[in-house]
Design a protein around this motif. Structure first.
Motif, PDB file in Angstrom:
ATOM      1  N   THR A  92     -21.121 -13.322  -6.189  1.00 34.95           N
ATOM      2  CA  THR A  92     -20.862 -12.265  -7.234  1.00 34.95           C
ATOM      3  C   THR A  92     -19.447 -12.512  -7.860  1.00 34.95           C
ATOM      4  N   PHE A  93     -19.435 -12.360  -9.158  1.00 36.25           N
ATOM      5  CA  PHE A  93     -18.266 -12.980  -9.795  1.00 36.25           C
ATOM      6  C   PHE A  93     -17.547 -11.483 -10.189  1.00 36.25           C
ATOM      7  N   ALA A  94     -16.997 -10.761  -9.258  1.00 34.77           N
ATOM      8  CA  ALA A  94     -16.367  -9.605  -9.483  1.00 34.77           C
ATOM      9  C   ALA A  94     -14.929  -9.761  -9.385  1.00 34.77           C
ATOM     10  N   GLY A  95     -14.296 -11.073  -9.146  1.00 37.30           N
ATOM     11  CA  GLY A  95     -12.783 -11.465  -9.166  1.00 37.30           C
ATOM     12  C   GLY A  95     -12.238 -10.664  -7.915  1.00 37.30           C
ATOM     13  N   PRO A  96     -10.799 -10.950  -7.659  1.00 36.52           N
ATOM     14  CA  PRO A  96     -10.391 -10.410  -6.604  1.00 36.52           C
ATOM     15  C   PRO A  96     -10.528  -8.956  -6.531  1.00 36.52           C
ATOM     16  N   GLU A  97     -10.886  -8.152  -5.446  1.00 36.81           N
ATOM     17  CA  GLU A  97     -11.165  -6.761  -5.422  1.00 36.81           C
ATOM     18  C   GLU A  97      -9.969  -6.310  -4.240  1.00 36.81           C
ATOM     19  N   ILE A  98      -9.025  -5.695  -4.863  1.00 35.11           N
ATOM     20  CA  ILE A  98      -7.543  -5.443  -4.166  1.00 35.11           C
ATOM     21  C   ILE A  98      -7.880  -3.932  -3.307  1.00 35.11           C
ATOM     22  N   GLY A  99      -8.426  -3.005  -4.256  1.00 34.85           N
ATOM     23  CA  GLY A  99      -8.558  -1.545  -3.581  1.00 34.85           C
ATOM     24  C   GLY A  99      -9.426  -1.673  -2.443  1.00 34.85           C
TER      25      GLY A  99
ATOM     26  N   ALA B 274      -9.208  11.844  -4.922  1.00 30.49           N
ATOM     27  CA  ALA B 274      -8.091  11.254  -4.148  1.00 30.49           C
ATOM     28  C   ALA B 274      -6.797  11.325  -5.112  1.00 30.49           C
ATOM     29  N   VAL B 275      -6.908  11.101  -6.236  1.00 27.72           N
ATOM     30  CA  VAL B 275      -5.566  11.011  -7.196  1.00 27.72           C
ATOM     31  C   VAL B 275      -5.101  12.214  -7.139  1.00 27.72           C
ATOM     32  N   PHE B 276      -5.754  13.468  -7.506  1.00 25.33           N
ATOM     33  CA  PHE B 276      -5.570  15.021  -7.273  1.00 25.33           C
ATOM     34  C   PHE B 276      -5.054  15.290  -5.718  1.00 25.33           C
ATOM     35  N   LEU B 277      -5.327  14.707  -4.872  1.00 21.03           N
ATOM     36  CA  LEU B 277      -4.996  15.029  -3.498  1.00 21.03           C
ATOM     37  C   LEU B 277      -3.551  14.277  -3.194  1.00 21.03           C
ATOM     38  N   GLY B 278      -3.423  13.294  -4.006  1.00 26.42           N
ATOM     39  CA  GLY B 278      -2.250  12.428  -3.715  1.00 26.42           C
ATOM     40  C   GLY B 278      -2.333  11.622  -2.632  1.00 26.42           C
ATOM     41  N   THR B 279      -3.528  11.130  -2.179  1.00 25.24           N
ATOM     42  CA  THR B 279      -3.492  10.139  -1.033  1.00 25.24           C
ATOM     43  C   THR B 279      -3.256   8.747  -1.415  1.00 25.24           C
ATOM     44  N   ASP B 280      -3.205   7.861  -0.631  1.00 25.34           N
ATOM     45  CA  ASP B 280      -2.866   6.382  -1.024  1.00 25.34           C
ATOM     46  C   ASP B 280      -4.319   5.677  -1.440  1.00 25.34           C
ATOM     47  N   VAL B 281      -4.434   5.919  -2.499  1.00 26.21           N
ATOM     48  CA  VAL B 281      -5.757   5.208  -3.158  1.00 26.21           C
ATOM     49  C   VAL B 281      -6.223   4.031  -2.871  1.00 26.21           C
ATOM     50  N   ASP B 282      -5.138   3.134  -2.958  1.00 24.90           N
ATOM     51  CA  ASP B 282      -5.824   1.596  -2.862  1.00 24.90           C
ATOM     52  C   ASP B 282      -5.559   1.174  -1.105  1.00 24.90           C
ATOM     53  N   GLN B 283      -4.797   1.887  -0.523  1.00 28.40           N
ATOM     54  CA  GLN B 283      -4.724   1.577   0.762  1.00 28.40           C
ATOM     55  C   GLN B 283      -4.873   2.782   1.708  1.00 28.40           C
ATOM     56  N   PRO B 284      -5.936   3.600   1.649  1.00 29.61           N
ATOM     57  CA  PRO B 284      -6.081   4.616   2.650  1.00 29.61           C
ATOM     58  C   PRO B 284      -5.791   4.414   3.961  1.00 29.61           C
ATOM     59  N   ARG B 285      -5.241   5.612   4.629  1.00 29.08           N
ATOM     60  CA  ARG B 285      -5.014   5.463   6.058  1.00 29.08           C
ATOM     61  C   ARG B 285      -6.023   4.792   6.960  1.00 29.08           C
TER      62      ARG B 285
END
Ligand code: M6R
Length: 607
Positions: A388-395, A587-598
């Motif tokens: 797949t050519f998605a490139g680095p997926e960080i989230g 998640a943004v509305f709730l203010g969680t750590d979107v990219d690195q969830p617990r």
């Protein structure tokens, strides 16, 4: 998962180690630390929580060492506290570790019998003590490490430094990935090329069982039989790719919006738009001769596999079994020699998927891997790689990798159908034309983001959410629920719409929103009758459908989200967009750590 870095350099390394660890944050972690040699002695700084806590502590230290190791830890043995954070130190040894030592309890008992009481709850510290014991007994560092590796069961990657040895770093891998970086007059170790991206693009990937001895001048690798081996130095693309948020608030947002592009790149690899043909070179089996196949994967990649099953079975009439990789080998599935297994993994390092791959190979199957990281272990161990050519997926929440996996699965299904004579030239060209529309239609689906964000805010108040889908949209319902729960921490489940009345409908009341994924396709009316069942019980329904579906049934729902009308064949790719955006905005509305969830790791390299 844990991230490892080691630098044997010419300049002070403390902040460079942190820079590399920052690149590894995407893997998920709950503490971090570094160890360096100052005047030949080990100095260690660790902190629970995010890297900023480590940086804060380092600002009070005066470290000028040019050799050091660093680590981001994702807790397995022992809670996410500072005293469990890596590096672990015992006597003259400092070590960082990714993986799990399965026999650590017996090794710990062995140490205790020798009067040694580890201070942390980790399996890693045991290894540090075992190596130090060997040093005490007169072994040199290399000999000590080689001897201790023989005593360990489980999966691991290590980077180790030794007090009094300013020009030696040892790395070892079994099961967990580890790469060597080549700098100008310096050498490095890293869990992946991304960690070493700021310093080098010349990488040597270690093979399973390898041990590497680094000095500033070079390196020496022993394979699992302890023979000297040469592994190639590769110029890696990952190292040259700038991993930043590109102006977005989160990596996940950036990755969602990259989908029109990366879907296009992935299609370009497999589809010939001019000819209207699909080309999948290098497959290790004759597709026409298959009588069944298996697909294994974890999490989101598993759902991509399930969508693939619908496509392959419907188009090519080839029976497909799809398994969760963590279960697959334990059910001891009988697999015919010479048959085809497909594994799907974004990272290419997921331990369970790798174990499934090895099980398939041991059964004599040919393995093709749908992977996003071409240098990964899964890619290297497979007979064929469908990239797949998605490139680095960080989230941590997989988005663009999923839609690219779907593109590969769709192309693969067309190729199988063609090979088995189930579709003709004309139908193949028609399907390719449908796929060709995807980048444009994904752009249109993304244009509904504002509206989806409003709906997401409503969902963010719920305690439980159900996602319903029928047919090929059932895996999408499960993917939507997984996305929602992993980043918003709200309980969500995906069900086959028709299964609801066999139990889950008992959960329905006015507090449980139900997200119904229903393009206006052949199954629409059936899904709508399931929607009516929950509406009748007071549920707030969010209907995701196209204009035609909305015109027919949108009025009854609490909210309706529209998706551009498209050929039903490509609908799963398009319907992934609103489910991703719903989860993201809640998640943004709730203010969680979107990219690195617990509690979550990007690349799950332990079983
Ligand atoms: O790297 P892989 O694709 O093998 O990872 C598999 C799963 O761990 C991954 O898809 C996980 O479920 C994601 N967090 C989902 O968003």
């Amino acid at each position: 998962m844990c991230g490892i870095v080691g630098i044997l350099g010419r300049e002070p390394v403390a902040l460079r180690l942190v820079e590399a660890l920052r690149r590894l944050e995407y893997r998920g972690y709950d503490s971090a630390g570094i160890a360096v040699l100052e005047g030949g002695e080990i100095r260690r700084v660790r902190a629970a929580g995010k890297l900023r806590n480590l940086v804060e502590k380092l600002s009070r230290e005066d470290l000028s060492s040019t050799i050091g190791i660093g680590h981001t830890r994702w807790a397995t043995h022992g809670g996410p506290s500072e005293h469990n954070a890596h590096p672990h130190v015992a006597g003259r040894v400092a070590i960082v570790h990714n993986g799990i030592i399965e026999n650590y309890k017996e090794l710990r008992a062995h140490l205790q019998a020798r009067g040694i009481t580890p201070v942390s709850d980790t399996d890693t510290e045991i290894v540090a003590h075992l190596i130090d014991l060997k040093l005490e007994e007169g072994a040199g560092p290399k000999e000590a490490v080689l001897a201790v590796l023989e005593e360990l069961r489980g999966a691991f990657a290590f980077a180790i430094i030794f007090a009094g040895h300013d020009n030696l770093m040892i790395g070892a891998r079994r099961g967990s990935p580890l790469a060597v970086g080549h700098g100008e007059g310096e050498m490095m170790l890293g869990s992946d090329a991304i960690a070493l991206a700021p310093f080098t693009s010349r990488i040597t990937y270690l093979e399973d069982g390898d041990v590497v001895f680094l000095t500033r001048e070079g390196f020496e690798i022993l394979d699992e039989e302890r023979r000297h081996v040469i592994r190639p130095v590769q110029f890696t693309q990952a190292a040259s790719l700038l991993v930043d948020k590109g102006g977005y608030r989160h990596f996940m947002a950036k990755e969602i919006h990259e989908q029109p592009d990366v879907i296009g790149h992935t299609m370009a690899e497999y589809l010939d738009f001019g000819e209207g043909r699909v080309r999948i070179p290098g497959l290790p089996v004759d597709l026409a001769a298959l009588d069944r196949m298996t697909i294994t994967a974890c999490g989101t990649a598993f759902y991509a596999g399930l969508v693939g099953k619908y496509w392959i079975e419907q188009l090519a009439r080839l029976p497909v079994e799809v398994d969760i990789a963590s279960e697959f080998r334990y059910r001891e599935a009988p697999l015919a020699e010479g048959g085809l297994s497909l594994v799907i993994s974004q990272s290419g390092e997921t331990a369970d998927t790798l174990a499934a791959l090895r099980y398939c190979k041991a059964c004599g199957q040919k393995v093709a891997a749908v992977v996003n990281v071409p240098e990964s272990t899964i890619a290297r161990e497979s007979d064929a790689v469908l990239r797949t050519f998605a490139g680095p997926e960080i989230g941590v929440a997989s988005t663009k990798a999923f839609t690219c996996q779907l593109v590969v699965m769709a192309a693969f299904a067309i190729a199988v159908a063609r090979a088995r004579g189930r579709i003709d030239d004309e139908r193949e060209a028609e399907l390719v034309r449908a796929m060709q529309q995807l980048p444009r239609l994904v752009v249109q689906a993304l244009e509904h983001e504002e509206r989806i964000a409003e709906v997401a805010q409503e969902l963010a108040h719920a305690q439980d959410i159900l996602y319903l889908g029928r047919g090929i949209n059932f895996p999408l319902a499960m993917e939507g629920a997984l996305k929602f729960k992993e980043i918003s921490y709200i309980h969500a489940e995906g069900y086959a719409a028709g299964e609801l009345k066999h139990g889950p409908i008992a959960l329905i009341d006015e507090t449980v929103p139900v997200v119904v994924i229903a393009p206006r396709d052949a199954l629409f009316e059936k899904t709508v009758s399931n929607m009516e069942e929950v509406l009748a019980r007071g549920a707030k329904v969010v209907l995701i459908t196209d204009e035609a579906g909305a015109a027919e049934h949108g009025a009854k729902t609490f909210q309706t989200i529209t998706v551009p009308a498209a050929d039903p064949f490509i609908a799963p790719v398009l319907y992934a967009i609103p489910v991703q955006l719903l989860a993201y905005h809640a998640a943004v509305f709730l203010g969680t750590d979107v990219d690195q969830p617990r509690n979550l790791a990007k690349s799950v390299t332990v079983e």
